[in-house]
Design a protein around this motif. Structure first.
Motif, PDB file in Angstrom:
ATOM      1  N   ASP A  55       0.829  -1.207   0.000  1.00  0.00           N
ATOM      2  CA  ASP A  55       0.000   0.000   0.000  1.00  0.00           C
ATOM      3  C   ASP A  55       0.864   1.256   0.000  1.00  0.00           C
ATOM      4  O   ASP A  55       0.607   2.200  -0.764  1.00  0.00           O
ATOM      5  CB  ASP A  55      -0.935   0.016   1.208  1.00  0.00           C
ATOM      6  CG  ASP A  55      -2.025  -1.028   1.116  1.00  0.00           C
ATOM      7  OD1 ASP A  55      -2.308  -1.500  -0.010  1.00  0.00           O
ATOM      8  OD2 ASP A  55      -2.591  -1.372   2.171  1.00  0.00           O
ATOM      9  N   MET A  56       1.898   1.287   0.849  1.00  0.00           N
ATOM     10  CA  MET A  56       2.792   2.442   0.900  1.00  0.00           C
ATOM     11  C   MET A  56       3.524   2.619  -0.423  1.00  0.00           C
ATOM     12  O   MET A  56       3.679   3.743  -0.911  1.00  0.00           O
ATOM     13  CB  MET A  56       3.802   2.286   2.039  1.00  0.00           C
ATOM     14  CG  MET A  56       3.183   2.433   3.404  1.00  0.00           C
ATOM     15  SD  MET A  56       4.272   2.253   4.834  1.00  0.00           S
ATOM     16  CE  MET A  56       5.879   2.086   4.213  1.00  0.00           C
ATOM     17  N   TYR A  57       3.962   1.533  -1.020  1.00  0.00           N
ATOM     18  CA  TYR A  57       4.690   1.588  -2.285  1.00  0.00           C
ATOM     19  C   TYR A  57       3.800   2.128  -3.404  1.00  0.00           C
ATOM     20  O   TYR A  57       4.234   2.956  -4.206  1.00  0.00           O
ATOM     21  CB  TYR A  57       5.204   0.188  -2.627  1.00  0.00           C
ATOM     22  CG  TYR A  57       6.031   0.117  -3.883  1.00  0.00           C
ATOM     23  CD1 TYR A  57       7.341   0.582  -3.909  1.00  0.00           C
ATOM     24  CD2 TYR A  57       5.517  -0.435  -5.048  1.00  0.00           C
ATOM     25  CE1 TYR A  57       8.110   0.507  -5.054  1.00  0.00           C
ATOM     26  CE2 TYR A  57       6.274  -0.516  -6.205  1.00  0.00           C
ATOM     27  CZ  TYR A  57       7.568  -0.049  -6.200  1.00  0.00           C
ATOM     28  OH  TYR A  57       8.323  -0.115  -7.339  1.00  0.00           O
ATOM     29  N   ARG A  58       2.549   1.681  -3.448  1.00  0.00           N
ATOM     30  CA  ARG A  58       1.619   2.166  -4.474  1.00  0.00           C
ATOM     31  C   ARG A  58       1.326   3.653  -4.309  1.00  0.00           C
ATOM     32  O   ARG A  58       1.297   4.404  -5.283  1.00  0.00           O
ATOM     33  CB  ARG A  58       0.308   1.386  -4.426  1.00  0.00           C
ATOM     34  CG  ARG A  58       0.393   0.029  -5.028  1.00  0.00           C
ATOM     35  CD  ARG A  58      -0.950  -0.630  -5.029  1.00  0.00           C
ATOM     36  NE  ARG A  58      -0.849  -1.994  -5.512  1.00  0.00           N
ATOM     37  CZ  ARG A  58      -1.806  -2.881  -5.422  1.00  0.00           C
ATOM     38  NH1 ARG A  58      -2.960  -2.567  -4.852  1.00  0.00           N
ATOM     39  NH2 ARG A  58      -1.647  -4.097  -5.888  1.00  0.00           N
ATOM     40  N   LYS A  59       1.105   4.102  -3.080  1.00  0.00           N
ATOM     41  CA  LYS A  59       0.831   5.513  -2.835  1.00  0.00           C
ATOM     42  C   LYS A  59       2.030   6.372  -3.223  1.00  0.00           C
ATOM     43  O   LYS A  59       1.882   7.423  -3.845  1.00  0.00           O
ATOM     44  CB  LYS A  59       0.480   5.743  -1.369  1.00  0.00           C
ATOM     45  CG  LYS A  59      -0.883   5.215  -0.995  1.00  0.00           C
ATOM     46  CD  LYS A  59      -1.153   5.422   0.478  1.00  0.00           C
ATOM     47  CE  LYS A  59      -2.475   4.800   0.886  1.00  0.00           C
ATOM     48  NZ  LYS A  59      -2.730   4.919   2.326  1.00  0.00           N
ATOM     49  N   ARG A  60       3.220   5.915  -2.852  1.00  0.00           N
ATOM     50  CA  ARG A  60       4.418   6.692  -3.150  1.00  0.00           C
ATOM     51  C   ARG A  60       4.675   6.760  -4.647  1.00  0.00           C
ATOM     52  O   ARG A  60       4.989   7.822  -5.184  1.00  0.00           O
ATOM     53  CB  ARG A  60       5.623   6.085  -2.444  1.00  0.00           C
ATOM     54  CG  ARG A  60       6.869   6.885  -2.652  1.00  0.00           C
ATOM     55  CD  ARG A  60       8.001   6.350  -1.848  1.00  0.00           C
ATOM     56  NE  ARG A  60       9.154   7.200  -2.031  1.00  0.00           N
ATOM     57  CZ  ARG A  60      10.389   6.806  -1.870  1.00  0.00           C
ATOM     58  NH1 ARG A  60      10.649   5.585  -1.485  1.00  0.00           N
ATOM     59  NH2 ARG A  60      11.390   7.636  -2.056  1.00  0.00           N
ATOM     60  N   SER A  61       4.536   5.634  -5.327  1.00  0.00           N
ATOM     61  CA  SER A  61       4.785   5.647  -6.773  1.00  0.00           C
ATOM     62  C   SER A  61       3.701   6.443  -7.498  1.00  0.00           C
ATOM     63  O   SER A  61       3.977   7.063  -8.523  1.00  0.00           O
ATOM     64  CB  SER A  61       4.870   4.225  -7.330  1.00  0.00           C
ATOM     65  OG  SER A  61       3.667   3.526  -7.125  1.00  0.00           O
ATOM     66  N   GLY A  62       2.487   6.477  -6.977  1.00  0.00           N
ATOM     67  CA  GLY A  62       1.431   7.296  -7.567  1.00  0.00           C
ATOM     68  C   GLY A  62       1.728   8.772  -7.430  1.00  0.00           C
ATOM     69  O   GLY A  62       1.490   9.555  -8.353  1.00  0.00           O
ATOM     70  N   ARG A  63       2.265   9.188  -6.292  1.00  0.00           N
ATOM     71  CA  ARG A  63       2.642  10.590  -6.086  1.00  0.00           C
ATOM     72  C   ARG A  63       3.797  10.985  -6.985  1.00  0.00           C
ATOM     73  O   ARG A  63       3.840  12.094  -7.493  1.00  0.00           O
ATOM     74  CB  ARG A  63       3.006  10.836  -4.637  1.00  0.00           C
ATOM     75  CG  ARG A  63       1.821  11.130  -3.762  1.00  0.00           C
ATOM     76  CD  ARG A  63       2.253  11.545  -2.397  1.00  0.00           C
ATOM     77  NE  ARG A  63       2.497  10.290  -1.675  1.00  0.00           N
ATOM     78  CZ  ARG A  63       3.284  10.149  -0.623  1.00  0.00           C
ATOM     79  NH1 ARG A  63       3.926  11.179  -0.154  1.00  0.00           N
ATOM     80  NH2 ARG A  63       3.435   8.995  -0.032  1.00  0.00           N
TER      81      ARG A  63
ATOM     82  N   GLN B 138       2.527  11.702 -10.458  1.00  0.00           N
ATOM     83  CA  GLN B 138       1.782  12.968 -10.523  1.00  0.00           C
ATOM     84  C   GLN B 138       2.745  14.155 -10.509  1.00  0.00           C
ATOM     85  O   GLN B 138       2.500  15.158 -11.167  1.00  0.00           O
ATOM     86  CB  GLN B 138       0.820  13.080  -9.360  1.00  0.00           C
ATOM     87  CG  GLN B 138      -0.369  12.147  -9.473  1.00  0.00           C
ATOM     88  CD  GLN B 138      -1.260  12.209  -8.242  1.00  0.00           C
ATOM     89  OE1 GLN B 138      -0.931  12.885  -7.274  1.00  0.00           O
ATOM     90  NE2 GLN B 138      -2.374  11.511  -8.297  1.00  0.00           N
TER      91      GLN B 138
END
Length: 84
Positions: A70-78, A81
């Motif tokens: 979850d943390m990895y997905r959020k970070r890579s999404g940011r 962007q």
């Protein structure tokens, strides 16, 4: 006919793994370098630990991997962007 399968596979599959070793395939990619693996024959599940070695996939390790994913997905999404 009696069913000889168990949650970890059947008797002959387990015997195969005992004789020749496990045949792991990636079952889930947690991050770019941490993955979860499952043996094709006996269904044993392992994951890579902090040192990069395979260790048994316990419920605690599964929970840690989920949080890490979850943390990895959020970070890579940011990061995506910020680039665009």
């Amino acid at each position: 006919m009696k069913n000889t399968t168990s949650p970890k596979g059947n008797f002959f599959s387990a015997l195969f793994c005992n004789l020749f070793g496990h045949h792991y395939v990636v079952s889930r990619k947690v991050t770019g370098h941490i993955k979860e693996y499952t043996c094709l024959h006996c269904q044993k599940q392992v994951t890579t630990d902090a040192s990069g070695k395979l260790s048994a996939l316990t419920p605690q390790m599964r929970e840690i991997n989920s949080a890490l994913q979850d943390m990895y997905r959020k970070r890579s999404g940011r990061m995506v962007q910020n680039v665009a």
